[in-house]
Each structure stands twice: as C-alpha cells, then as structure tokens.
Design an enzyme around this catalytic site. Structure first.
Site, PDB file in Angstrom:
ATOM      1  N   THR A  51       0.934  -1.309   0.128  1.00 16.42           N
ATOM      2  CA  THR A  51       0.077  -0.098  -0.185  1.00 16.42           C
ATOM      3  C   THR A  51       0.992   1.136   0.032  1.00 16.42           C
ATOM      4  O   THR A  51       2.018   1.212   0.157  1.00 16.42           O
ATOM      5  CB  THR A  51      -0.901   0.121   1.305  1.00 16.42           C
ATOM      6  OG1 THR A  51       0.060   0.121   2.559  1.00 16.42           O
ATOM      7  CG2 THR A  51      -1.834  -1.132   1.423  1.00 16.42           C
TER       8      THR A  51
ATOM      9  N   ILE B 104       2.633  -1.058   5.024  1.00 14.33           N
ATOM     10  CA  ILE B 104       2.270   0.298   5.172  1.00 14.33           C
ATOM     11  C   ILE B 104       3.228   1.376   5.372  1.00 14.33           C
ATOM     12  O   ILE B 104       4.280   1.032   5.929  1.00 14.33           O
ATOM     13  CB  ILE B 104       1.431   0.205   6.396  1.00 14.33           C
ATOM     14  CG1 ILE B 104       0.622   1.670   6.616  1.00 14.33           C
ATOM     15  CG2 ILE B 104       2.156  -0.223   7.770  1.00 14.33           C
ATOM     16  CD1 ILE B 104      -0.398   1.628   7.738  1.00 14.33           C
TER      17      ILE B 104
ATOM     18  N   ILE C 213       6.958  -2.184   7.248  1.00 18.19           N
ATOM     19  CA  ILE C 213       6.893  -0.644   7.734  1.00 18.19           C
ATOM     20  C   ILE C 213       7.536  -0.164   6.296  1.00 18.19           C
ATOM     21  O   ILE C 213       8.863  -0.445   6.121  1.00 18.19           O
ATOM     22  CB  ILE C 213       7.525  -0.317   8.706  1.00 18.19           C
ATOM     23  CG1 ILE C 213       6.661  -0.807  10.029  1.00 18.19           C
ATOM     24  CG2 ILE C 213       7.260   1.075   8.662  1.00 18.19           C
ATOM     25  CD1 ILE C 213       5.102  -0.826   9.979  1.00 18.19           C
ATOM     26  N   LYS C 214       7.143   0.478   5.234  1.00 15.93           N
ATOM     27  CA  LYS C 214       7.647   1.236   4.294  1.00 15.93           C
ATOM     28  C   LYS C 214       8.367   2.296   4.575  1.00 15.93           C
ATOM     29  O   LYS C 214       7.785   3.343   5.109  1.00 15.93           O
ATOM     30  CB  LYS C 214       6.476   1.438   3.224  1.00 15.93           C
ATOM     31  CG  LYS C 214       6.098   0.221   2.550  1.00 15.93           C
ATOM     32  CD  LYS C 214       5.028   0.252   1.350  1.00 15.93           C
ATOM     33  CE  LYS C 214       5.821   0.748   0.187  1.00 15.93           C
ATOM     34  NZ  LYS C 214       4.755   0.964  -1.016  1.00 15.93           N
ATOM     35  N   ILE C 215       9.711   2.444   4.332  1.00 13.63           N
ATOM     36  CA  ILE C 215      10.507   3.724   4.625  1.00 13.63           C
ATOM     37  C   ILE C 215      11.136   4.064   3.408  1.00 13.63           C
ATOM     38  O   ILE C 215      11.988   3.162   2.570  1.00 13.63           O
ATOM     39  CB  ILE C 215      11.574   3.353   5.688  1.00 13.63           C
ATOM     40  CG1 ILE C 215      10.792   3.029   7.059  1.00 13.63           C
ATOM     41  CG2 ILE C 215      12.291   4.735   6.202  1.00 13.63           C
ATOM     42  CD1 ILE C 215      11.774   2.598   8.071  1.00 13.63           C
TER      43      ILE C 215
END
Length: 369
Positions: A44, A108, A139-141
């Site tokens: 996402t 996310i 966790i998207k960074i």
C-alpha cells in the site's frame, strides 16, 4: 488463466498485489486473488489509501465512531489504514506461516513528510508496528539519505521493513548496507534475527518514463530504439549488486544466525507507455528470489496473456551496463535522472497524502454534522 501466474511463482517470483481497500477485504476480492491469482502479499501507499477512502461508503461506520470520539485527522488516518492492513495481514497469515515468514506480508508506509526526518521515521515505524500488532507486516520507509539510518535503526528494533522509492544503483547499495547494519544491531541486542524480513522496492516504469522523454528529445533512430529498456536494465544491475553484496563473510555470519536476505522487489510495474506490452515489467524481470508487486490491471493482464521465457535477469548485467554507457554517450546523465525521479516520487507521495488528509477531514466533518 491462473496457470501463468502459478508458473511465475514457480519461477521464483513472489506475486504481490499493489492495492488495498476495505471493500476488497470485505467483498472477498483479496481472498479470491490469493486462491485464483497466486497473490502472496500486498503493498500500500498514500495514493492507494487516498483512492480507497474517497470511494464508496465502506469506511463510514468507522469514521462516525472516530468523529464521535473526537479523533484528530492524523489519528483517524492511522486508525482507518491500520485497520485495513491488520485485516489483510490476517487473511494472508496462512501464507506467512507456510512460507516461514517470507511471504504473506502487507506493507504500510510512514507519512511522506517524514522522508528527511530520521528520528520521526523511526518513531512512526514503531508506532505503526505496535498499532497493527501483526508479525507479517512491513513498514515502508523511503530510501532517502536520511532514511538509511532510520532503516537500520528500525530493523535493529526487530521491525521488518520495506525500503521504498529506490531508483539509483548507488542508493540501492546503501539500502543493502543499511539492511545488514540493522540486522547486526538486532543481533547485538539479542533479538531473533530469523524473524526479521525486508524487501527493497526498486521502481521500474518511472525510470523508463523519464529516460524515454529524453530519448524522444534526441530523436535519432538510435535513441528511439533504446526506449523502454532502461527500467529493466536498472533492475538487472540491481540484482547483480544484490548477488555481490550478499556474498561476503559479514553476511555469512548473519546468515548462520538465521538471517534472511533482503529481496529485491520490482515496483511500479504497470506500463505507462501504451506502446509497450502491458506485461513487459513482469516477463522481463523473472528470476529466483524476487517480488513483483503489480496493480490489479497488470496482474490480470499477465494471467490472461503473460509469457515466460526462463530467467530474464541473471547474467544480463553486461548488456545492461552497455545500455547505460550508450545513454551516457548520448548525453543522458544517469545521476541527474535518478535525482529527478526521487524528488518527483516524494512530491507525488506528498500530494497523495494531502489528498488523504483532505478526504478524511471532510468525512470527519460530515460525520460530526
């Protein structure tokens, strides 16, 4: 129709869907894609959530509850998006368990305004990880310079990470370095590093869009013959870098302790130029141990008429190098192109986040009135 995607999976490519919405979850659409389309993961981003929240009434009941509780816009965004990600993670949990944690993942992203804020990114990653409370999320960074330390610190806390918005190969090298450093931090802290997973999202079609524009401006027959090739070449070189960086004594120590390699993830795989085959960035990037995250349109296109030609990545780095050498001779500056793409990528995420904030603000105000 499903055979092509099943064959793609057997070739070593994990098929992830680049989309999520409350309606997709409650209608059973996500479950159907898992069964019928070999989908084993979901990604996402702010754009996806902005579109989902603006479409239909699926979120109305939760919005009314949030409005009644006096939730702020930021709190509402967290509650709405984390709810969807948690539900999707539960649907994918059997795949997560069956794959030993490799697949069955849902990603996310931290808000884009934190892209240059190391401390803020780490704090937000920790908050999202605790709010969703599922082992199979990522966790998207963003892979900004400031993001490198945030990635290492987040992994060091035992949080699995999807490093996103990668364009340049030198930046990708730093991403792998941050990943390895993060696992070393986690191991030194006594964490079980076998439970930590990561992917590195390397964008494909946007590279072609920017370089093709420059090739069109040159206009020669040679220049035009190179259109639609740079994005794939960039990924093939990234895969070669990945192979080299994980062939080291430093990595061997971590692997012996149970570490899993960070997998390359091909992102932005829907073709933007209608002149190109709509499955181009799937068929030409097939190899063992990678992820291809596709919008549903691309997923269905490959299910219908996608073609497999064996491994299309390994041992293709020499011709990829030659392509970029030729582009350089033509005056196309690789570093400058990649800087443009990163800046524009962050601007697009900022715009989508602003749209998301505006949508949620309006929905909260409507519920209160």
């Amino acid at each position: 129709m499903t055979d092509r995607l099943a064959q793609l999976s057997r070739a070593g490519v994990s098929v992830w869907l680049d989309d999520l919405s409350r309606g997709r979850i409650t209608s059973g659409s996500l479950g159907s894609l898992i069964v019928d389309r070999s989908v084993v993961g979901v990604t996402t981003n702010p754009t996806i959530f902005a579109a989902a929240l603006a479409d239909g009434e699926a979120y109305d009941a939760q919005v009314r509850e949030l409005a009644a509780s006096g939730a702020s816009v930021d709190e509402a965004i967290d509650a709405l998006t984390c709810h969807d990600v948690a539900q999707a993670a539960d649907i994918l949990a059997p795949i997560y368990r069956a794959s030993g944690g490799v697949d069955g993942r849902v990603s996310i992203e931290v808000p884009p305004h934190l892209a240059h804020d190391t401390e803020g990114t780490v704090e937000c990653a920790r908050k999202l990880w605790e709010m969703i409370d599922r082992p199979n999320i990522l966790i998207k960074i963003p892979a900004t310079e400031e993001g490198m330390l945030a990635i290492a610190r987040t992994l060091g806390e035992g949080i699995s990470v999807n490093v996103t918005l990668i364009f340049a190969l030198d930046r990708y090298r730093k991403v792998v370095e941050a990943f390895i450093s993060g696992l070393e931090r986690a191991r030194e802290a006594g964490r079980d590093i076998s439970r930590i997973h990561s992917v590195a999202s390397i964008f494909v079609s946007r590279v072609d869009s920017e370089i093709d524009k420059r090739l069109d401006a040159i206009g020669s027959e040679k220049a035009l013959s190179l259109k639609g090739k740079a994005g794939i070449a960039n990924c093939r070189l990234a895969y070669e870098i990945c192979t080299q960086l994980f062939d080291s004594e430093r990595w061997d120590v971590l692997e012996a302790a149970g570490a899993h390699r960070q997998r390359p993830l091909w992102a932005s795989t829907g073709t933007k130029d209608p002149a190109y085959p709509d499955t181009l960035y799937v068929s030409e990037l097939v190899t063992e141990g990678v992820v291809n995250t596709m919008p549903e349109k691309t997923l269905e296109a490959f299910a219908d008429h996608g073609e497999l030609h064996g491994d299309t990545v390994v041992d293709r780095h020499t011709e990829a190098d030659e392509l970029f050498d030729t582009l350089a001779i033509m005056g196309i500056d690789y570093a400058e192109v990649m800087d443009v793409l990163e800046r524009e990528g962050l601007e697009k995420f900022d715009a989508s986040w602003a749209e998301l904030v505006e949508t949620v603000s309006q929905q909260l105000e409507g519920a209160q009135s």
